[in-house]
Design an enzyme around this catalytic site. Structure first.
Site, PDB file in Angstrom:
ATOM      1  N   GLU C 127      48.934  19.385   3.765  1.00 21.16           N
ATOM      2  CA  GLU C 127      48.978  18.222   2.876  1.00 21.16           C
ATOM      3  C   GLU C 127      48.620  19.099   1.513  1.00 21.16           C
ATOM      4  O   GLU C 127      48.302  20.204   1.435  1.00 21.16           O
ATOM      5  CB  GLU C 127      47.781  17.218   3.074  1.00 21.16           C
ATOM      6  CG  GLU C 127      48.007  16.603   4.306  1.00 21.16           C
ATOM      7  CD  GLU C 127      47.203  15.234   4.268  1.00 21.16           C
ATOM      8  OE1 GLU C 127      46.235  15.110   3.554  1.00 21.16           O
ATOM      9  OE2 GLU C 127      47.374  14.431   5.255  1.00 21.16           O
ATOM     10  N   GLY C 131      45.377  22.207   3.596  1.00 17.52           N
ATOM     11  CA  GLY C 131      46.558  23.304   4.288  1.00 17.52           C
ATOM     12  C   GLY C 131      45.778  23.762   5.366  1.00 17.52           C
ATOM     13  O   GLY C 131      46.003  23.074   6.338  1.00 17.52           O
ATOM     14  N   ARG C 268      70.804  59.489   5.337  1.00 15.96           N
ATOM     15  CA  ARG C 268      70.455  59.577   3.932  1.00 15.96           C
ATOM     16  C   ARG C 268      69.819  61.159   3.751  1.00 15.96           C
ATOM     17  O   ARG C 268      69.061  61.674   4.670  1.00 15.96           O
ATOM     18  CB  ARG C 268      69.497  58.694   3.476  1.00 15.96           C
ATOM     19  CG  ARG C 268      68.974  59.148   2.016  1.00 15.96           C
ATOM     20  CD  ARG C 268      69.728  58.797   0.832  1.00 15.96           C
ATOM     21  NE  ARG C 268      69.395  59.469  -0.305  1.00 15.96           N
ATOM     22  CZ  ARG C 268      69.696  58.955  -1.301  1.00 15.96           C
ATOM     23  NH1 ARG C 268      71.059  58.103  -1.670  1.00 15.96           N
ATOM     24  NH2 ARG C 268      69.285  59.690  -2.584  1.00 15.96           N
ATOM     25  N   GLN C 279      58.856  65.683   6.586  1.00 16.75           N
ATOM     26  CA  GLN C 279      57.682  65.145   7.285  1.00 16.75           C
ATOM     27  C   GLN C 279      57.066  63.781   6.491  1.00 16.75           C
ATOM     28  O   GLN C 279      56.537  63.003   7.378  1.00 16.75           O
ATOM     29  CB  GLN C 279      56.606  66.367   7.336  1.00 16.75           C
ATOM     30  CG  GLN C 279      55.559  65.822   8.638  1.00 16.75           C
ATOM     31  CD  GLN C 279      54.317  67.000   8.547  1.00 16.75           C
ATOM     32  OE1 GLN C 279      53.656  67.118   7.651  1.00 16.75           O
ATOM     33  NE2 GLN C 279      54.519  67.589   9.607  1.00 16.75           N
ATOM     34  N   GLY C 340      65.532  53.474  -4.064  1.00 13.63           N
ATOM     35  CA  GLY C 340      66.232  52.546  -4.798  1.00 13.63           C
ATOM     36  C   GLY C 340      67.300  51.477  -3.891  1.00 13.63           C
ATOM     37  O   GLY C 340      67.053  50.430  -4.313  1.00 13.63           O
ATOM     38  N   GLU C 363      51.328  28.579   9.162  1.00 14.74           N
ATOM     39  CA  GLU C 363      50.696  28.265  10.452  1.00 14.74           C
ATOM     40  C   GLU C 363      49.300  29.180  10.585  1.00 14.74           C
ATOM     41  O   GLU C 363      49.050  29.737  11.492  1.00 14.74           O
ATOM     42  CB  GLU C 363      51.584  28.683  11.284  1.00 14.74           C
ATOM     43  CG  GLU C 363      52.925  27.680  11.687  1.00 14.74           C
ATOM     44  CD  GLU C 363      53.592  27.510  12.771  1.00 14.74           C
ATOM     45  OE1 GLU C 363      52.907  27.937  14.026  1.00 14.74           O
ATOM     46  OE2 GLU C 363      54.682  27.308  12.824  1.00 14.74           O
ATOM     47  N   GLY C 364      48.649  28.881   9.587  1.00 18.74           N
ATOM     48  CA  GLY C 364      47.202  29.444   9.493  1.00 18.74           C
ATOM     49  C   GLY C 364      47.445  30.862   8.816  1.00 18.74           C
ATOM     50  O   GLY C 364      48.036  31.938   9.452  1.00 18.74           O
ATOM     51  N   THR C 365      46.680  31.024   7.648  1.00 13.11           N
ATOM     52  CA  THR C 365      46.802  32.112   6.999  1.00 13.11           C
ATOM     53  C   THR C 365      46.041  33.362   7.725  1.00 13.11           C
ATOM     54  O   THR C 365      45.304  33.042   8.890  1.00 13.11           O
ATOM     55  CB  THR C 365      45.983  32.166   5.512  1.00 13.11           C
ATOM     56  OG1 THR C 365      44.636  31.788   6.039  1.00 13.11           O
ATOM     57  CG2 THR C 365      46.459  31.247   4.753  1.00 13.11           C
TER      58      THR C 365
END
Lengths: 249, 316, 380
Positions: C127, C131, C268, C279, C340, C363-365
């Site tokens: 709500e 929360g 890359r 590394q 980038g 769904e629950g912090t």
């Protein structure tokens, strides 16, 4: 009408193929086996046909030549929707041997339509389906890119080099199919996975055939030389290279 | 020893790949110390003779065969000829019809069959052939255990030189039965455009082209080069181009002299369809794209600017 | 100890992977940019049985175990967490809640279409002013004799607009506190319901998140789930299972970003070699791999406990908290490895990073999970 789909199990097409230490075999450790892509499309089309209202297709059966390593792949075909499966219990060798083994099975059970993929993505021989038709003596066509049923007959599109024929063929037929037969292979649904639990996977013994060909050695292709880079804007240079160095212009 | 090569003409003529096959079969026959008989179908005698001139010792010009899709009767009609002229080797190109006949004759004669042949044998006795497998990821050496072999050549083999032999020409009219269970409902004989699988030059577009509306420069480049158009799988999947143009593992496998890949990243499945090309040119804005690993020449740049200047340069 | 998957579990994972890589991948960037609801994908996944995959076949579900479900959610989330959150809410909150606590009539009428995926469900707990603190529900459901009268506002409702069936948590007896709360099955199109505008979110932009307002909505008596006052327990128990779904989602977001980072690092080149050979990059990938594997073990353990009908509340809290925080770290590193390119949409990892953030919140912090975990640790 009964449809059989010949199904090869092959290493996932993105797998790196490793040659064993003796160079006389492929090292299949850790390889993920999948349904040969063309066979998967053939199965997809067979199921689409069966689901057409009033299609008259009673059964779609997958037939594999393989040892038990193929079972998960076969059960996936059952989950996708095949009604049952037959595995002829032997590791596949050259295409003529496989065709004769398959033909011996098809002599015991008659199908109106036998579908085989254009080739298997491992040895890329592209012959097994046609050879099967040859050994079996059924009507046999390759280059099939569309397949429909019409009043108990098979209506298909055969693509040859430079022409295309729409054919109406009386069963039984062995059809070697290629892209176009179906566009996207089916993914098994949860219902399909569940139903596959109880679908029959029959294991039968192979007839004895003598392999005419033996693979005696494997090697990696030579790595290609470095790509010669041309800066954008210098398209003239590229054309000159294609003319004088590569001599393709 | 006798060696036969079968060629079915295209529009009453022959293609460069087909003359290459004659040339390759000829060097094959020479290495085996044998004569080469060329069996042609669908070619007028003069064209057949010309084609034979790429290295055959003898040409059998066949006509009057069963309908083309009546494969069993075709083999039935050709069978005596193959049996007589191809005692040791029966050779074919890799077009759809030839592959069908290759399999059926092999099944009939119980010959071993090796496809994808792109090089002369490692040895003739015993017969060992090298071919690609796993879509070019490895090479295999195949030992053929007993004499009597059907071989199917790759496209793009052979150095075709016209008129290097003066073959004996014989015409042969074959009558075959015809199978009433196969009815031709309709037939299209193509639109006159060169076939992707025949083309010696191919221009191909990938997802990097950004959309079907950007195909104009590719069409123009193809027309300047006399090339056929192709595309990568995502392009045909998205419906930008017809799936007939899709080259790659599950699409068409081609072997042109020149392949120009535009905006194609070079996924392994795509490379599987083009790695028989003699020369590959790649244009891609991403310099890390794997296509540059298989390409011979590359331009790192935007297709939208590179293509127009390439076309301009070619026209000059 | 058995660390291998069954053939069926692998088949389901592959099916989810095939769908995600083949179908979701093609338009995920566009849907994210334009906040387009993935209607065709939800339909296709429903046809494949992924929308009610753990529901018993008796109620038209897929009959699969929680381990299979976790594998499927991970694969879908590697490509598109907007789709997997719709899947997760429908499977582990709505379908599970109804199958576990609903009566036969409710299952027949409401669970079946949800399990078939013909209707999508939404779970309405949060709500504007409640929360994480689910006890202080301001939405009321007044007992009017034959029916309940529902009033109030719910916030952050996944599938709030598209859902056909709501499970609504509301207060019936304010004087009883959380023991006065009930859960109701509410038809999305009942009179008196209005849905707020689409929330313009940072990530998971193609799932439709809305607020939902109830004004004198009549809810039939038979639509209450369980006994009077069962609602709080219903919500808490359902959320325990929901956490497994979100943990699997976070895991998928992380492993999706990781797969992209590995691929990129091998391709890359910088300073004359592939960056994977540096590394600094290789060790990053190593750290990411260990974290992902840790998260995967936690998620699978929670799912396994659930399948064994053993308590899994704390295990699911651990999995959810760890995977959510881990996904944030791993996706951030994946962007870093891409340099980038990682910051532009074309390379997917920036989106995965935005998606990861939400798994720490909904769904629950992560903080709420730590409350659950610490309470269990400190319990005598």
């Amino acid at each position: 009408m009964k449809i059989a789909v010949c199904l090869s199990h092959v290493p996932d097409t993105t797998t790196r193929i490793k040659i064993g230490s003796q160079s006389d075999q492929i090292d299949y450790t850790g390889v993920q086996w999948v349904i040969n892509p063309w066979d998967e499309l053939a199965l997809t089309r067979a199921l689409e046909l069966k689901e057409l209202p009033g299609s008259g297709v009673d059964e779609v059966v997958v037939v594999n030549v393989g040892d038990s390593i193929a079972d998960p792949v076969i059960r996936k075909a059952l989950a996708i929707g095949a009604d049952r499966a037959v595995r002829v219990n032997t590791a596949p060798s050259d295409s003529l041997s496989v065709a004769r083994i398959l033909a011996a099975f098809f002599a015991t059970e008659r199908f109106d339509l036998i579908l085989a993929g254009l080739e298997s993505s491992d040895y890329n021989g592209g012959m097994t389906g046609m050879l099967l038709g040859g050994v079996l003596g059924y009507r046999t066509l390759n280059g099939i890119s569309a397949l429909n049923l019409e009043a108990g007959k098979l209506k298909l599109s055969r693509e040859m080099d430079g022409s295309r024929q729409i054919l109406v063929v009386e069963p039984p037929l062995v059809a070697v199919v290629q892209k176009g037969i179906a566009i996207v292979p089916r993914i098994p649904s949860m219902r399909g996975v569940m139903q596959a639990r109880t679908k029959p996977l029959q294991v039968v013994d192979p007839v004895k055939v003598e392999a005419g060909l033996t693979t005696i050695g494997y090697s990696y292709p030579k790595p290609k030389g470095a790509c010669r880079m041309v800066a954008p804007g210098n398209e003239n240079e590229l054309i000159a290279l294609l003319k004088t160095e590569a001599r393709v212009l | 020893m006798s060696i036969a090569l079968y060629i079915q003409g295209r529009n009453r003529s022959y293609t460069p790949h087909q003359s290459g096959w004659v040339a390759f079969a000829s060097s094959f026959a020479k290495s085996a110390d044998s004569r080469l008989t060329l069996i042609t179908q669908g070619l007028p005698p003069d064209k057949a003779a010309q084609l034979g001139g790429f290295g055959a010792d003898e040409v059998m010009v066949v006509d009057g065969m069963p309908p083309v899709s009546d494969l069993h009767n075709s083999i039935e009609a050709l069978f005596p000829l193959f049996k007589e002229k191809g005692k040791t080797f029966i050779l074919f190109g890799n077009d759809t019809h030839s592959k069908a006949l290759a399999a059926l004759i092999a099944a009939r004669l119980e010959f071993g069959i090796v496809t994808g042949v792109g090089a002369l044998p490692e040895s003739f006795s015993p017969l060992v052939l090298t071919r690609k497998a796993f879509s070019g990821k490895v090479l295999t050496s195949t030992l053929v255990g007993k004499p009597g072999v059907v071989l199917v050549f790759n496209a793009g083999v052979g150095e075709a030189v016209a008129g290097i032999s003066s073959p004996v020409i014989a015409e042969l009219h074959l009558n075959g039965n015809s199978d009433e269970g196969i009815v031709v409902d309709s037939e299209e004989t193509g639109d006159g455009k060169q076939l992707l699988t025949d083309a010696l030059r191919v221009v191909s577009g990938g997802r990097g082209m950004k959309g079907p509306e950007n195909w104009k420069p590719l069409e123009e480049l193809a027309s300047v080069l006399g090339a056929a158009l192709a595309c990568s799988r995502p392009v045909s999947d998205e419906g930008w181009r017809s799936h007939h143009e899709h080259v790659g593992q599950t699409g068409k496998v081609i072997a042109p002299e020149l392949y120009v890949a535009c905006g194609i990243s070079g996924a392994i499945q795509h490379v599987a369809g083009i790695n028989g090309s003699k020369v590959i040119v790649a244009i891609n804005k991403d310099k890390e794209a794997p296509i540059f690993e298989v390409a011979d020449y590359g331009i790192v740049g935007d297709v939208n600017t590179v293509l127009p200047s390439l076309i301009k340069a070619l026209k000059e | 100890m058995e660390f291998s998957f069954s053939e069926e579990q692998l088949m389901i994972r592959q099916a989810a992977r095939d769908y995600a890589q083949r179908e979701l991948f093609t338009d995920v960037i566009e849907r994210d940019e334009k906040s387009v609801y993935p209607e065709n994908h939800v339909r296709a996944l429903a046809d494949l049985g992924f929308m009610g995959m753990m529901v018993s076949p008796e109620w038209d579900g897929g009959g699969m175990d929680a381990v299979s479900y976790v594998l499927a959610v991970e694969e879908i989330s590697k490509v598109d967490a907007s789709v997997s959150v719709i899947m997760s809410v429908n499977n582990s909150l709505v379908c599970w809640g109804l199958e576990t606590f609903g009566n036969q009539e409710q299952k027949e009428k409401y669970l079946k279409p949800l399990a078939r995926g013909e209707k999508i469900g939404a779970f309405l707990l949060s709500e504007p002013e409640a929360g994480s603190d689910a006890t202080s529900q301001r939405t009321t459901a007044i007992d009017m004799g034959d029916y309940y009268l529902l009033n109030g506002t719910k916030n952050w409702i996944t599938s709030g607009h598209t859902a056909g069936t709501y499970l609504v948590i509301a207060q019936t007896h304010p004087e009883k506190g959380h023991k006065g709360i009930n859960a109701f099955i509410v038809d999305r199109h009942a009179s008196g319901i209005s849905v707020g505008p689409h929330e313009n979110k940072m990530g998971m932009r193609s799932s439709d998140t809305h607020s939902v307002m109830f004004t004198d909505v009549k809810v039939p008596k038979e639509n209450r789930i369980g006994d009077d006052g069962f609602g709080f327990k219903f919500a808490m128990q359902t959320l325990e299972g929901g956490r497994i779904g979100i943990a699997a989602q976070a895991l998928g977001i992380a492993s999706g970003a990781f797969e992209l980072a590995v691929k990129y690092a091998k391709q890359r080149k910088a300073f004359g070699t592939e960056i994977a050979n540096h590394q600094s990059v290789a060790f990053k990938l190593s750290d990411m791999a260990v974290k992902i594997e840790t998260g995967r073990l936690l998620v699978l353990k929670a799912a396994w406990l659930k399948d064994q009908h053993l308590p899994y509340g704390v295990a699911s809290a651990m999995a959810k908290q760890y995977c959510a925080d881990m996904a944030m770290e791993v996706t951030t590193e994946a962007v870093q490895i891409h340099g980038g390119y990682g910051y532009v949409k074309e390379y997917h990892v920036e989106r995965l990073m935005r998606e990861a953030k939400l798994t720490q919140i909904y769904e629950g912090t992560s903080e709420i999970q730590k409350i659950v975990i610490s309470r269990s640790v400190l319990k005598d």
